[in-house]
Design a protein around this motif. Structure first.
Motif, mmCIF file in Angstrom:
data_model
loop_
_atom_site.group_PDB
_atom_site.id
_atom_site.type_symbol
_atom_site.label_atom_id
_atom_site.label_comp_id
_atom_site.label_asym_id
_atom_site.label_seq_id
_atom_site.Cartn_x
_atom_site.Cartn_y
_atom_site.Cartn_z
ATOM 1 N N ALA A 181 0.753 -1.102 -0.098
ATOM 2 C CA ALA A 181 -0.064 -0.054 0.023
ATOM 3 C C ALA A 181 0.901 1.231 -0.076
ATOM 4 O O ALA A 181 0.517 2.223 -0.609
ATOM 5 N N ALA A 182 1.996 1.212 0.890
ATOM 6 C CA ALA A 182 2.783 2.327 0.835
ATOM 7 C C ALA A 182 3.422 2.785 -0.680
ATOM 8 O O ALA A 182 3.742 3.881 -0.964
ATOM 9 N N ARG A 183 3.789 1.590 -1.249
ATOM 10 C CA ARG A 183 4.540 1.658 -2.520
ATOM 11 C C ARG A 183 3.463 2.302 -3.402
ATOM 12 O O ARG A 183 3.742 3.061 -4.234
ATOM 13 N N LEU A 184 2.281 1.974 -3.511
ATOM 14 C CA LEU A 184 1.292 2.550 -4.263
ATOM 15 C C LEU A 184 1.102 3.973 -3.929
ATOM 16 O O LEU A 184 1.019 4.980 -5.052
ATOM 17 N N ARG A 185 0.842 4.374 -2.916
ATOM 18 C CA ARG A 185 0.833 5.697 -2.236
ATOM 19 C C ARG A 185 1.806 6.351 -2.909
ATOM 20 O O ARG A 185 1.746 7.717 -3.358
ATOM 21 N N ASP A 186 3.254 5.901 -2.658
ATOM 22 C CA ASP A 186 4.285 6.958 -2.936
ATOM 23 C C ASP A 186 4.408 7.277 -4.493
ATOM 24 O O ASP A 186 5.063 8.132 -4.741
ATOM 25 N N LEU A 187 3.786 6.248 -5.368
ATOM 26 C CA LEU A 187 3.970 6.393 -6.746
ATOM 27 C C LEU A 187 2.685 6.844 -7.200
ATOM 28 O O LEU A 187 2.505 6.987 -8.626
ATOM 29 N N ASN A 188 1.708 7.278 -6.391
ATOM 30 C CA ASN A 188 0.391 7.762 -6.945
ATOM 31 C C ASN A 188 -0.282 6.899 -7.918
ATOM 32 O O ASN A 188 -0.624 7.362 -9.041
ATOM 33 N N VAL A 189 -0.300 5.373 -7.581
ATOM 34 C CA VAL A 189 -0.970 4.531 -8.314
ATOM 35 C C VAL A 189 -2.282 4.298 -7.837
ATOM 36 O O VAL A 189 -2.308 3.724 -6.694
ATOM 37 N N SER A 190 -3.235 4.154 -8.565
ATOM 38 C CA SER A 190 -4.336 3.261 -8.338
ATOM 39 C C SER A 190 -4.487 2.088 -8.981
ATOM 40 O O SER A 190 -4.406 1.737 -10.352
ATOM 41 N N LEU A 191 -4.756 1.110 -8.150
ATOM 42 C CA LEU A 191 -4.794 -0.311 -8.532
ATOM 43 C C LEU A 191 -5.792 -1.051 -7.793
ATOM 44 O O LEU A 191 -5.972 -0.994 -6.625
ATOM 45 N N SER A 192 -6.679 -1.776 -8.686
ATOM 46 C CA SER A 192 -7.853 -2.684 -8.041
ATOM 47 C C SER A 192 -8.156 -3.813 -8.892
ATOM 48 O O SER A 192 -7.619 -3.774 -9.897
ATOM 49 N N VAL A 193 -8.375 -4.700 -8.047
ATOM 50 C CA VAL A 193 -8.777 -6.120 -8.684
ATOM 51 C C VAL A 193 -9.983 -6.507 -8.271
ATOM 52 O O VAL A 193 -10.463 -6.606 -6.888
ATOM 53 N N SER A 194 -11.109 -6.993 -8.934
ATOM 54 C CA SER A 194 -12.396 -7.370 -8.653
ATOM 55 C C SER A 194 -12.630 -8.700 -9.443
ATOM 56 O O SER A 194 -12.392 -9.053 -10.403
ATOM 57 N N ALA A 195 -13.792 -9.351 -8.897
ATOM 58 C CA ALA A 195 -14.440 -10.699 -9.531
ATOM 59 C C ALA A 195 -15.806 -10.404 -9.881
ATOM 60 O O ALA A 195 -16.574 -9.862 -9.168
ATOM 61 N N GLY A 196 -15.863 -10.905 -11.050
ATOM 62 C CA GLY A 196 -17.552 -10.997 -11.215
ATOM 63 C C GLY A 196 -17.857 -12.533 -11.673
ATOM 64 O O GLY A 196 -16.979 -13.426 -11.423
ATOM 65 N N ARG A 197 -19.049 -13.034 -12.283
ATOM 66 C CA ARG A 197 -19.374 -14.144 -12.520
ATOM 67 C C ARG A 197 -18.351 -14.789 -13.550
ATOM 68 O O ARG A 197 -18.139 -15.847 -13.526
ATOM 69 N N ASP A 198 -18.046 -14.010 -14.670
ATOM 70 C CA ASP A 198 -17.347 -14.297 -15.831
ATOM 71 C C ASP A 198 -15.928 -13.587 -15.840
ATOM 72 O O ASP A 198 -15.231 -14.032 -16.801
ATOM 73 N N THR A 199 -15.531 -12.823 -14.913
ATOM 74 C CA THR A 199 -14.243 -11.920 -15.156
ATOM 75 C C THR A 199 -13.408 -11.880 -13.722
ATOM 76 O O THR A 199 -14.271 -11.822 -12.622
ATOM 77 N N ILE A 200 -12.180 -11.761 -14.235
ATOM 78 C CA ILE A 200 -11.330 -11.290 -13.070
ATOM 79 C C ILE A 200 -10.927 -9.905 -13.688
ATOM 80 O O ILE A 200 -10.501 -10.032 -15.045
ATOM 81 N N GLN A 201 -11.036 -8.740 -13.062
ATOM 82 C CA GLN A 201 -10.600 -7.347 -13.763
ATOM 83 C C GLN A 201 -9.620 -6.831 -12.746
ATOM 84 O O GLN A 201 -9.804 -6.645 -11.844
ATOM 85 N N ILE A 202 -8.770 -5.994 -13.636
ATOM 86 C CA ILE A 202 -7.653 -5.415 -12.957
ATOM 87 C C ILE A 202 -7.560 -3.966 -13.613
ATOM 88 O O ILE A 202 -7.726 -3.784 -14.603
ATOM 89 N N GLN A 203 -7.638 -3.096 -12.830
ATOM 90 C CA GLN A 203 -7.827 -1.538 -13.223
ATOM 91 C C GLN A 203 -6.611 -0.893 -12.704
ATOM 92 O O GLN A 203 -6.379 -1.084 -11.410
#
Length: 452
Positions: free
Chosen positions: A96-118
Motif C-alpha cells: 500500500a505504501a508503494r502504491l501511495r508513494d508512486l500515486n498509483v491506483s490499482l484494483s482487482v475485482s471478480a464477477g461471474r465471468d471475469t477477473i478485472q484489473i484496473q
C-alpha cells in the motif's frame, strides 16, 4: 466486493480531470486504436494520448466466480481482494505504501465471468506501476493476517447484504434460474463457504484462472506503442500459455414460477426475468434496442410510463439484458408497497405481452436509436473508461473496429428485427419471479432455494 487500493494526489486528480474534459469533447470513434503485440504473443489495444501525463490500464481474464469449486463460493472474490494485500517481498502495508508513494491506483475485482484489473498512474511512474501489477498478478502473498482481515470484511459484507431486500431478491433469483449451474452461487459466497477458504485454495484459483490465452488488455494515455510492448511482455509473459480452467456448460432454460421470501417490510422488491441471449447472438443489438423501449430507457420506457407515471405504483422499474459467457437473461426489477406489488407486476407483465404481440412503433424505434447512438460517446469520457470499453470489446470478441461500427449496427435495426427479437425473448407466461416482502395477492409457486 472489490479490492481497491486507490491512492491519488492533487496532481493526479487535476490531470485526470483535464484528460476527462479533453476526451469528452471527442466523438467515440475519433481516437485511433492500435494493436500492440509483444514477444509474449499478448496483444494490447492502445490509444496513445500525450495531452496529459496519465496512463490507464484495464485487464480482463475469462475467469470469475463460475470457477469457484463446490463449497468454496466466494473464492474468486477473495482471491481478487487479496491480490493487492501484499505481493512479492512487500507485505500488505508495504504494498500500500508503494502504491501511495508512486500515486498509483490499482484494483482487482471478480464477477461471474471475469477477473478485472484496473490501474491508473502518472506516466512518469508507468514502469513501476506495471511492475506492481505484475507482482499482484504473479506473486500474491496471501499472508495469514491479510486473509483473516479480508475474510472478516467479506463476512461483514454478507451480514449487511442479508438485510438488504434488493440483494436478497437478486441472489435468490440467480439461485432459482441457474439452479445446478455455477452461476447460481453468489460471487460473494456464503458465511460457511467464506469460512472454508484456505490459502491453498487461493493459490490454486490464481494458478488456474490467469493465463495468456484468456487475457484482454487495453491501455490509454501517455505511452508509445514501443514502450507498451516492452511493458506488456515484462508484466504478463510469465503467465502460463494456456489456462487449466474447466468452463461449465451452457445454462439450461429457466423454469417459470414465483418464489416468495417473506420479510416484514412495508415494501416488496420484485426481480423477474426470462431467458436471454449471449453477446455474440446475431439478435443481440435488436434485442438491446427493443429493451430500451420496453424497460431500459429509464424515463421514456413503456414500463416507466405505465407502472410509475400513469399509475404511481413504483418509484423505480426497469429491464435490462444480462448476457453471460454461458447463457443470458432479460432481467426486470420493481419495488412497490405490499398492497400494490402484485398490481405493479401485472402492469409490467402487460407491457411485456404488448411488445411480444404487437412490437413497437416506428416513433419508438427512432427515439431509441437517437438516444442509444447519441449517448454512446459518453462511455468514453475518461482514459479509464476508454480502457474499460476497449478491454470489454476484446473480451467479447467484437473486433477492433467495433467502436466505429457500433452506432451503424444500431441504426440498421428495423421493426422486423425488433419483432423477431421480441418473439425470441418475451413470454409473459414464462416469467421467473422472486418477491421479497409481504406482498398481497402474490402466491408462491416455488420453494425458496437453499443458500449457496
Amino acid at each position: 466486493m472489490t479490492a481497491r487500493r486507490t491512492l491519488t494526489t492533487a496532481t493526479l486528480l487535476c490531470a485526470a480531470l483535464a484528460l476527462a474534459l479533453f476526451v469528452t469533447m471527442r466523438p467515440a470513434a475519433a481516437f485511433e486504436i492500435e494493436p500492440v503485440t509483444g514477444q509474449s504473443g499478448i496483444t494490447s489495444w492502445l490509444v496513445s494520448e500525450d495531452a496529459v501525463p496519465i496512463v490507464a490500464l484495464e485487464v480482463l481474464f475469462h475467469a470469475g466466480s463460475h470457477l469457484d469449486p463446490e463449497g468454496k463460493a466466494g473464492l474468486a472474490d477473495m482471491t481478487a481482494n487479496l491480490m493487492t494485500e501484499g505481493a512479492g517481498d512487500l507485505d500488505s502495508q508495504a504494498f500500500a505504501a508503494r502504491l501511495r508513494d508512486l500515486n498509483v491506483s490499482l484494483s482487482v475485482s471478480a464477477g461471474r465471468d471475469t477477473i478485472q484489473i484496473q490501474m491508473r498512474t502518472l506516466s512518469q511512474n508507468v514502469e513501476e506501476a506495471f511492475e506492481l501489477v505484475r507482482m499482484a498478478l504473479l506473486e500474491p502473498r496471501f499472508d495469514d493476517t491479510a486473509i483473516a482481515r479480508v475474510r472478516a470484511q467479506s463476512l461483514a459484507g454478507l451480514a449487511r447484504d442479508a438485510e438488504d431486500p434488493d440483494t436478497v431478491a437478486y441472489r435468490t433469483f440467480f439461485a432459482d434460474v441457474f439452479a445446478g449451474h455455477p452461476y447460481a452461487s453468489s460471487p460473494s459466497g456464503t458465511p460457511d463457504s467464506i469460512a472454508a477458504i484456505t490459502a491453498d485454495d487461493l493459490r490454486a484459483y490464481a494458478a488456474q484462472a490467469f493465463a495468456r490465452d484468456n487475457i484482454s488488455v487495453a491501455v490509454v494515455g501517455d505511452i508509445s506503442a514501443d514502450a507498451l510492448g516492452l511493458l506488456i511482455d515484462k508484466t504478463f509473459s510469465a503467465l502460463p500459455e494456456t489456462t487449466q480452467r474447466n468452463d461449465p456448460a451452457s445454462v439450461a432454460p429457466l423454469t417459470p414460477g414465483i418464489t416468495l421470501v417473506e420479510r416484514n417490510n412495508p415494501q416488496t422488491v420484485i426481480v423477474f426475468g426470462m431467458d436471454g441471449m449471449t453477446r455474440d447472438d446475431p439478435d443481440f443489438i435488436p434485442a438491446f434496442v427493443m429493451n430500451y423501449v420496453l424497460g431500459g430507457g429509464s424515463f421514456v420506457s413503456r414500463m416507466f410510463k405505465e407502472v410509475r407515471e400513469e399509475r404511481g405504483l413504483v418509484y423505480s422499474v426497469y429491464t435490462s439484458l444480462y448476457p453471460l459467457s454461458h447463457g443470458g437473461l432479460l432481467l426486470g426489477y420493481l419495488a412497490s408497497g405490499n398492497e400494490t406489488a402484485a398490481q405493479a407486476l401485472d402492469v409490467a407483465r402487460a407491457q411485456i405481452a404488448a411488445v411480444a404481440s404487437d412490437g413497437i412503433t416506428a416513433e419508438e424505434l427512432d427515439t431509441a436509436k437517437t438516444f442509444l447512438t447519441g449517448s454512446y460517446a459518453l462511455r468514453f469520457d475518461t482514459s479509464s473508461s476508454i480502457a474499460g470499453q476497449l478491454a470489454a470489446i476484446q473480451f467479447e470478441d467484437l473486433g477492433i473496429d467495433y467502436v466505429e461500427r457500433r452506432n451503424a449496427l444500431v441504426e440498421a435495426v428495423t421493426l422486423d428485427d425488433i419483432t423477431r427479437a421480441a418473439a425470441r425473448l418475451l413470454n409473459p407466461d414464462a416469467l421467473r419471479i422472486v418477491a421479497v416482502g409481504a406482498p398481497q395477492g402474490l402466491t408462491a409457486t416455488a420453494e425458496q432455494p437453499s443458500a449457496n
